[in-house]
Design a protein around this motif. Structure first.
Motif, PDB file in Angstrom:
ATOM      1  N   ARG A   1      -8.860  -8.125  -0.772  1.00 12.76           N
ATOM      2  CA  ARG A   1      -7.932  -7.717  -1.966  1.00 12.76           C
ATOM      3  C   ARG A   1      -7.466  -8.883  -2.619  1.00 12.76           C
TER       4      ARG A   1
ATOM      5  N   GLU B   1      -1.621   6.639   1.741  1.00 11.96           N
ATOM      6  CA  GLU B   1      -1.890   5.325   1.762  1.00 11.96           C
ATOM      7  C   GLU B   1      -3.435   5.221   1.958  1.00 11.96           C
TER       8      GLU B   1
ATOM      9  N   VAL C   1      -5.201   5.136  -1.304  1.00 15.44           N
ATOM     10  CA  VAL C   1      -5.061   3.742  -1.655  1.00 15.44           C
ATOM     11  C   VAL C   1      -6.176   2.825  -1.122  1.00 15.44           C
ATOM     12  N   ARG C   2      -5.951   2.785   0.289  1.00 14.78           N
ATOM     13  CA  ARG C   2      -6.982   1.859   0.923  1.00 14.78           C
ATOM     14  C   ARG C   2      -8.342   1.961   0.456  1.00 14.78           C
TER      15      ARG C   2
ATOM     16  N   THR D   1       0.945  -1.230   0.001  1.00 11.27           N
ATOM     17  CA  THR D   1       0.017  -0.168  -0.021  1.00 11.27           C
ATOM     18  C   THR D   1       0.976   1.150  -0.028  1.00 11.27           C
TER      19      THR D   1
END
Length: 73
Positions: free
Chosen positions: A57, A38, A41-42, A27
């Motif tokens: 994921r 981050e 991204v998450r 990540t």
């Protein structure tokens, strides 16, 4: 039913993130590479997981590969 390739399940950003996940980026590495946080991204990852109706994921990656949304190239 025909597969229409112009209508993607993922946004451009979600695809970029999963392309990197498939290449085993973390990540943090993805955030650095795409110049986003981050947390962002998450968020993209969890949005994709919800969109696909999968439980994580890893399953999302498998599903996206199966659907032809991602390539291992």
């Amino acid at each position: 039913m025909s597969h229409s390739h112009h209508r993607s399940l993922l946004t451009k950003r979600e695809r970029e993130i999963f392309q990197l996940l498939v290449k085993d980026f973390s990540t943090k590495e993805i955030a650095t590479q795409l110049h986003i946080s981050e947390k962002t991204v998450r968020n993209h990852i969890s949005n994709t997981i919800q969109k696909l109706g999968v439980s994580g994921r890893a399953q999302a990656m498998i599903e996206l590969l199966r659907l032809g949304e991602l390539s291992l190239g």
